[in-house]
Design an enzyme around this catalytic site. Structure first.
Site, PDB file in Angstrom:
ATOM      1  N   ARG A   5      36.090  11.631  51.703  1.00  0.00           N
ATOM      2  CA  ARG A   5      36.984  10.417  52.976  1.00  0.00           C
ATOM      3  C   ARG A   5      38.605  10.984  52.189  1.00  0.00           C
ATOM      4  O   ARG A   5      39.228   9.863  52.643  1.00  0.00           O
ATOM      5  CB  ARG A   5      36.280   9.354  52.439  1.00  0.00           C
ATOM      6  N   LYS A  64      50.193  17.883  59.821  1.00  0.00           N
ATOM      7  CA  LYS A  64      49.225  18.076  61.179  1.00  0.00           C
ATOM      8  C   LYS A  64      48.235  19.159  60.475  1.00  0.00           C
ATOM      9  O   LYS A  64      48.866  19.970  59.856  1.00  0.00           O
ATOM     10  CB  LYS A  64      49.171  18.951  61.869  1.00  0.00           C
ATOM     11  N   GLU A  73      60.630  29.388  65.262  1.00  0.00           N
ATOM     12  CA  GLU A  73      59.985  27.894  65.167  1.00  0.00           C
ATOM     13  C   GLU A  73      61.428  27.176  64.758  1.00  0.00           C
ATOM     14  O   GLU A  73      61.357  26.749  65.449  1.00  0.00           O
ATOM     15  CB  GLU A  73      59.144  27.616  64.240  1.00  0.00           C
ATOM     16  N   LYS A  76      62.898  18.036  61.550  1.00  0.00           N
ATOM     17  CA  LYS A  76      61.480  18.644  62.169  1.00  0.00           C
ATOM     18  C   LYS A  76      60.906  17.090  60.449  1.00  0.00           C
ATOM     19  O   LYS A  76      60.686  16.621  61.385  1.00  0.00           O
ATOM     20  CB  LYS A  76      60.046  19.456  61.036  1.00  0.00           C
ATOM     21  N   GLU A 132      52.391  12.031  66.403  1.00  0.00           N
ATOM     22  CA  GLU A 132      52.626  12.536  67.856  1.00  0.00           C
ATOM     23  C   GLU A 132      52.190  11.508  69.024  1.00  0.00           C
ATOM     24  O   GLU A 132      51.949  11.698  69.712  1.00  0.00           O
ATOM     25  CB  GLU A 132      51.949  13.117  68.113  1.00  0.00           C
ATOM     26  N   ARG A 173      57.595  13.394  68.785  1.00  0.00           N
ATOM     27  CA  ARG A 173      56.944  14.438  67.998  1.00  0.00           C
ATOM     28  C   ARG A 173      56.279  15.778  69.503  1.00  0.00           C
ATOM     29  O   ARG A 173      55.475  16.351  68.733  1.00  0.00           O
ATOM     30  CB  ARG A 173      55.636  13.897  67.219  1.00  0.00           C
ATOM     31  N   ASN A 194      56.310  20.980  70.732  1.00  0.00           N
ATOM     32  CA  ASN A 194      55.153  21.610  71.256  1.00  0.00           C
ATOM     33  C   ASN A 194      56.182  22.380  71.885  1.00  0.00           C
ATOM     34  O   ASN A 194      55.694  23.216  72.645  1.00  0.00           O
ATOM     35  CB  ASN A 194      54.456  21.031  71.576  1.00  0.00           C
ATOM     36  N   HIS A 227      54.724  25.458  72.911  1.00  0.00           N
ATOM     37  CA  HIS A 227      53.249  25.820  72.590  1.00  0.00           C
ATOM     38  C   HIS A 227      51.916  25.308  73.369  1.00  0.00           C
ATOM     39  O   HIS A 227      51.158  26.441  73.863  1.00  0.00           O
ATOM     40  CB  HIS A 227      52.675  23.999  71.735  1.00  0.00           C
ATOM     41  N   HIS A 264      49.222  28.545  73.626  1.00  0.00           N
ATOM     42  CA  HIS A 264      48.141  28.453  73.413  1.00  0.00           C
ATOM     43  C   HIS A 264      47.385  28.713  74.242  1.00  0.00           C
ATOM     44  O   HIS A 264      46.067  29.712  73.854  1.00  0.00           O
ATOM     45  CB  HIS A 264      47.912  26.547  73.284  1.00  0.00           C
ATOM     46  N   HIS A 287      51.223  33.743  65.720  1.00  0.00           N
ATOM     47  CA  HIS A 287      51.212  31.717  66.866  1.00  0.00           C
ATOM     48  C   HIS A 287      52.699  31.861  67.243  1.00  0.00           C
ATOM     49  O   HIS A 287      53.450  31.400  68.051  1.00  0.00           O
ATOM     50  CB  HIS A 287      50.735  31.242  65.375  1.00  0.00           C
TER      51      HIS A 287
END
Length: 341
Positions: free
Chosen positions: A109, A131, A173, A207, A217, A221, A225, A228, A232, A245
């Site tokens: 956990r 993330k 990026e 960032k 997000e 935030r 993206n 992205h 993606h 990526h």
């Protein structure tokens, strides 16, 4: 150089400097891949003192960012009798960082972890902000958690062995951050006014500002993206094997710019300026869409789509952003058809 992350539940530093001596009086597992291990594991272990240290090596590549890899990591931790007082260290690029963070978030956990990114992309993006996640057949990073590290160590020493293509992917990026938030930063990159360390620091600062405002997000935030949403889909359609990526994000930025032009928010000159800068760093800016309808349908598998509405992040001039929804399908298809000729 130091940049602070301050979320509601965790405050920690991102250190941009030569890797310091790290002393951890606990069991430590370094998660890495064969390539990084072969090049740099001695550099790390010479700086690292731990009560007990194990190295867990995962195969290199986006296609291994899956449940099987996570289960392998967890099994190794259980076999070594790690407990809640143990620490994981992500030592690699974005794939290793995302998987290590996810494993740390679910092992017993939650245990502490540290990010030591070894690629430019991981330094300026994936290692910052907490993330974590893995891919599945439906898309990229659809399974994961927000889980902040204890610290991030960014040492440009690791970039000395980075392949040119990987370096370029990281620059995508950096350029993304400049286009969204800081026109002066964009102009300074374009005019070669910054050292690599200065570019990394500014990208990380931008960032961090975003993450500090919106860790999970819910708002600003999502602006990160940019590129992205399209990128993606490109990664998914090519089974994560054709593009890095950052390369997919670069193409996605060009596609988002076309959408912004279509909606009247970005000038042709600005779109060309962004495209030229991406090309200068040898990034791809084109992609042949065989089936625009199929490409469009893939948007709805993205975690950023809510209530069956696609959220697009587009530039509203360089240095400013706009979040748009409810764009008529025909307008999006019109943009996609520009890439299907």
């Amino acid at each position: 150089m130091k940049v602070a992350i301050k979320t509601p539940n965790k405050t920690y530093d991102i250190l941009i400097e030569k890797l310091p001596e790290i002393e951890i009086n606990k069991k430590v597992a370094v998660i890495t891949n064969p390539k990084v291990s072969g090049l740099h594991i001695n550099y790390l272990t010479n700086k690292l003192k731990a009560k007990e240290l194990i190295i867990i090596t995962l195969p290199d590549g986006e296609e291994y960012k899956n449940w099987q890899s996570i289960e392998y990591v967890l099994d190794r931790l259980f076999d070594a009798k790690f407990d809640r007082n143990s620490v994981l260290i992500a030592f690699g690029g974005g794939v290793i960082g995302d998987m290590t963070g996810f494993a740390a978030s679910i092992f017993l956990r939650g245990v502490e972890f540290i990010q030591i990114p070894t690629t430019l992309l991981a330094m300026v993006d994936s290692s910052v902000g907490g993330k974590t996640g893995i891919n599945n057949k439906y898309g990229k990073n659809l399974i994961g958690s927000f889980y902040q590290p204890e610290a991030v160590y960014i040492d440009t020493h690791f970039l000395s062995t980075l392949e040119k293509r990987e370096f370029s992917a990281g620059m995508a990026e950096i350029i993304k951050m400049a286009v969204m938030f800081d026109k002066e930063f964009f102009e300074n990159i374009k005019n070669d006014k910054l050292t690599l360390e200065e570019m990394i620091k500014r990208a990380v600062e931008l960032k961090a500002e975003v993450v500090n405002q919106d860790e999970k997000e819910k708002g600003i935030r999502s602006v990160l993206n940019y590129g992205h949403t399209f990128g993606h889909v490109i990664e998914n359609l090519t089974n994560y094997k054709t593009y890095l990526h950052g390369e997919a994000v670069a193409i996605g930025m060009v596609m988002a710019n076309e959408l912004s032009k279509e909606l009247g928010f970005l000038s042709e000159k600005e779109a060309q300026d962004i495209k030229k800068l991406l090309k200068r760093y040898n990034l791809p800016t084109d992609f042949n869409i065989n089936n625009p309808e199929e490409f469009y349908a893939h948007f709805f598998l993205d975690k950023k789509t809510t209530d069956n509405k696609i959220k697009f992040i587009i530039p509203q001039n360089i240095g400013q952003y706009k979040i748009v929804k409810d764009i008529p399908k025909e307008k999006v298809i019109k943009v996609l058809k520009k890439f299907s000729q």
